[in-house]
Design an enzyme around this catalytic site. Structure first.
Site, mmCIF file in Angstrom:
data_model
loop_
_atom_site.group_PDB
_atom_site.id
_atom_site.type_symbol
_atom_site.label_atom_id
_atom_site.label_comp_id
_atom_site.label_asym_id
_atom_site.label_seq_id
_atom_site.Cartn_x
_atom_site.Cartn_y
_atom_site.Cartn_z
ATOM 1 N N LEU A 27 -23.909 -31.134 1.690
ATOM 2 C CA LEU A 27 -23.514 -32.082 2.317
ATOM 3 C C LEU A 27 -22.496 -33.588 1.597
ATOM 4 O O LEU A 27 -22.189 -33.403 1.188
ATOM 5 C CB LEU A 27 -24.923 -32.658 2.076
ATOM 6 N N ASP A 28 -22.104 -33.907 3.267
ATOM 7 C CA ASP A 28 -21.146 -35.453 3.522
ATOM 8 C C ASP A 28 -22.133 -35.944 2.816
ATOM 9 O O ASP A 28 -23.541 -35.571 2.455
ATOM 10 C CB ASP A 28 -19.960 -35.539 4.135
ATOM 11 N N LYS A 29 -21.502 -37.261 1.425
ATOM 12 C CA LYS A 29 -22.600 -38.495 1.303
ATOM 13 C C LYS A 29 -22.671 -39.142 2.099
ATOM 14 O O LYS A 29 -23.208 -39.631 2.937
ATOM 15 C CB LYS A 29 -22.421 -38.623 -0.141
#
Length: 667
Positions: free
Chosen positions: A351-353
């Protein structure tokens, strides 16, 4: 004489003119009709489908066979010529594929009089080909969107010292390039002189703009904000970080393509077997068993039609329609049935933040007050003159808090600019998002050493601004206006400064306070502690004392924790990938409950991490299942990793066009 005139100039030539005009108009009208029917691929397919349905209806209601045949042949010609061309090419080159098999089967169906069936098979096969072509178009559009990020020109210094706008592709490594406020940076480089803040979210995904001064790197495609600077080019346009992102997207999409072409791999084996059987049926009985040639050739053609993998070609779209429709009702766009099938094999989800786990917008999360005065109002007055996101977060929090009736909290004890008591470090005061509650966990009294050490004018200023007492004042429902700021100045890469009622104040970062000699050991420890927690900290100070700290951060979405818990219940491990520093990554991961976190990642680093997960994924021997890897992101910097993952998920509402086009699922 009249007859001659009539013959030469009267009705006879007109009648002859009508006879010669009719054959000229018919081809013209036919050409116009054909052009209308075939203007676009979608129109060709739609009209072919209509003809195929009419052919089926004519056959069903026992209309003349010539009408059924004409409609069927028209449908095949409208939508099947491309399939026939590709099929013929595959036969000539000896690489039999699904196009060859479909061409032979449809032709066989027409030869044995199965007009409606042959036309409908061709229409449905063309539909599946069009869906695949649209997917490729989306991939190309995503890459074109990435290419548009970097400007085509750059302001480069010439040999005579002048500045001229030149094509970015012609700028050599080592050239000095100037960037003005608001411009996109055209090339990768290193800052030579000047300072500014740069929005690097398109490349690194960082939620906050990054301060750039001499020696710092800059990337093509990022956006300069308030300042101006010159940088030395370190990579040609074709070798920039953005260019490598584009190459990574193309390579990742190319790696995924074989898994999406099962039908071709199937046809490479299946088609030769069917052809050999059909040839055997047509030749063996008449040649060796005195069979009827016409009858056995008819049977061979029937075998070709029956053996055509219509179910494989047609049934896949039909069987997944219900699943795709159900997902769409829930706001989930799935770009193909294969992604529905692969979802159950997910074992890792990266997951990207920024924008995925967090809101992607900085807000004031905490503040600590060291001097009994209206520090938040003072800080907001200075910050309101700046367009930096951190400054805007302080202003928005002040306005929200004031309108809600909140007041500045009492001062913390034990920390000032230069004079610090021997008491232990005071715990930090959380700033409630609503602005209605300020908690001060200090056990010390509110009296602050700054009053004893600060000059008379600071005390006078505090008195004039209405210094806060030890207990909060009564709430006020009306908004409190900001102070008027004189001699305002932006300090590039450090903060801002100005005079309020004759008193000089600064609102700046760790570097500024350190340069001013106001960073004591206790203050240094406090700043480092907050930075390790992923906070961006700014300090309000006068000439003599540090007055307050303000911590700004990108806050976690309320749904993120619950989502991570549900993923873990499904047996899916989570990994966060971000361009922010490792301290920020670790803090967010702990808060949300993510298994692992990696920070300081460029797009190619994210791609490498996802690629490593994909390569390590091995079949689960005990269950006979395959381990798949997913990637969730919303930014341009996530695009290569989205393309490389087995399933890419894009955040639809906030996602960039390239992320949405590259991903397999849009949320």
């Amino acid at each position: 004489m009249g007859t001659a005139t009539s013959s030469c100039c009267g009705s006879t030539p007109e009648a002859g003119g009508e006879d010669t005009a009719t054959p000229l108009h018919l081809p013209f009208l036919a050409a116009r009709l054909y052009a209308f029917l075939t203007a676009t691929p979608l129109r060709r397919l739609g009209n072919a489908a209509i003809l195929a349905i009419l052919s089926e209806a004519c056959h069903w209601f026992a209309y003349p066979e010539w009408l059924t045949a004409m409609l069927a042949v028209g449908a095949v010609l409208l939508c099947g010529l491309s399939t026939y061309r590709k099929g013929w090419l595959s036969i000539r080159t000896g690489t039999l594929n699904i196009n060859a098999l479909m061409s032979i089967a449809v032709t066989g169906g027409l030869l044995i009089g199965q007009w409606p069936e042959a036309s409908m098979v061709m229409v449905l096969f063309t539909l599946s080909e069009m869906i695949e072509a649209r997917s490729l178009d989306r991939a190309r559009n995503a890459i074109e969107g990435l290419m548009r990020l970097a400007p085509d020109t750059a302001t480069a210094q010439q040999s005579d010292g002048s500045w001229q706008s030149v094509p970015a592709g012609e700028v050599a490594v080592g050239t000095l390039v100037r960037v003005r406020p608001g411009e996109r940076i055209a090339l990768d480089g290193q800052v030579e002189q000047g300072a500014s803040t740069v929005d690097q979210a398109p490349i690194t995904g960082e939620s906050l703009p990054v301060e750039k001064t001499a020696g710092d790197p800059v990337f093509a495609g990022t956006i300069n904000q308030s300042g101006s600077f010159d940088f030395r080019v370190t990579a040609e346009a074709g070798d920039s970080t953005l260019a490598r992102i584009i190459e990574a997207v193309e390579a990742a999409q190319g790696q995924k393509a074989p898994t999406q072409r099962f039908v071709d791999r199937f046809a490479a084996v299946y088609t030769p077997i069917v052809l050999v059987l059909a040839i055997g049926v047509a030749l063996v009985p008449p040649s060796f068993f005195n069979g009827d040639w016409f009858g056995w050739i008819y049977k061979a053609l029937t075998l070709l039609v029956i053996a055509c993998p219509c179910a494989l070609v047609i049934s896949t779209p039909v069987t997944v329609v219900s699943g795709l429709t159900a997902a769409a009702r829930q706001g989930i766009l799935v770009k193909g049935g294969v992604h529905l099938e692969e979802g159950r094999h997910l074992k890792w989800l990266a997951l990207d933040k920024t924008g995925t786990i967090t809101h992607g917008k900085p807000v004031l999360t905490e503040m600590a007050v060291f001097l009994n005065t209206q520090v938040h109002r003072l800080a907001a007055s200075l910050a309101a003159r700046s367009d930096h996101p951190v400054s805007q977060a302080i202003v928005e929090a002040f306005r929200a808090g004031r309108q809600a009736g909140a007041w500045d909290p009492p001062a913390e004890a034990g920390l000032s600019g230069q004079s610090v008591s021997s008491s232990p470090s005071v715990a930090f005061s959380p700033f409630a998002p609503s602005g209605q509650k300020m908690m001060n966990r200090s056990a010390q009294p509110a009296a602050h050493a700054a009053h004893a050490t600060g000059p008379a004018r600071s005390a006078a200023a505090s008195q004039k601004h209405g210094a806060a007492s030890a207990s909060p004042a009564a709430p006020s429902a009306s908004p409190v206006p900001l102070f008027s700021v004189d001699a305002f100045e932006a300090l590039a890469g450090r903060g801002v400064q100005g005079r309020i009622d004759g008193v000089h104040y600064v609102l700046g970062n760790h570097r500024l306070i350190h340069e001013r000699g106001q960073c004591s050991h206790e203050l240094e420890a406090r700043l480092l502690e907050l930075e390790r927690q992923g906070r961006t900290v700014v300090v309000l100070a006068s000439e003599q004392v540090v007055m307050a700290l303000f911590a700004v951060a990108d806050t976690v979405k309320e749904s993120s924790r619950a989502a991570m818990a549900e993923l873990h219940q499904l047996g899916i491990r989570t990994l966060m990938l971000t361009g922010d520093n490792q301290h920020t990554a670790d803090a967010i991961a702990r808060e949300v409950g993510i298994d692992e976190a990696q920070g300081n990642l460029l797009p190619e680093d994210k791609l490498a991490v996802v690629d490593g997960l994909v390569r390590r994924a091995q079949p689960v021997h005990d269950a006979g299942e395959v381990s798949r890897v997913g990637m969730v992101g919303d930014g341009i910097n996530d695009t290569p990793a989205l393309a490389r993952a087995d399933i890419g998920f894009a955040m639809g509402a906030m996602g960039t066009d390239s992320a949405l086009e590259t991903a397999d699922v849009a949320l």
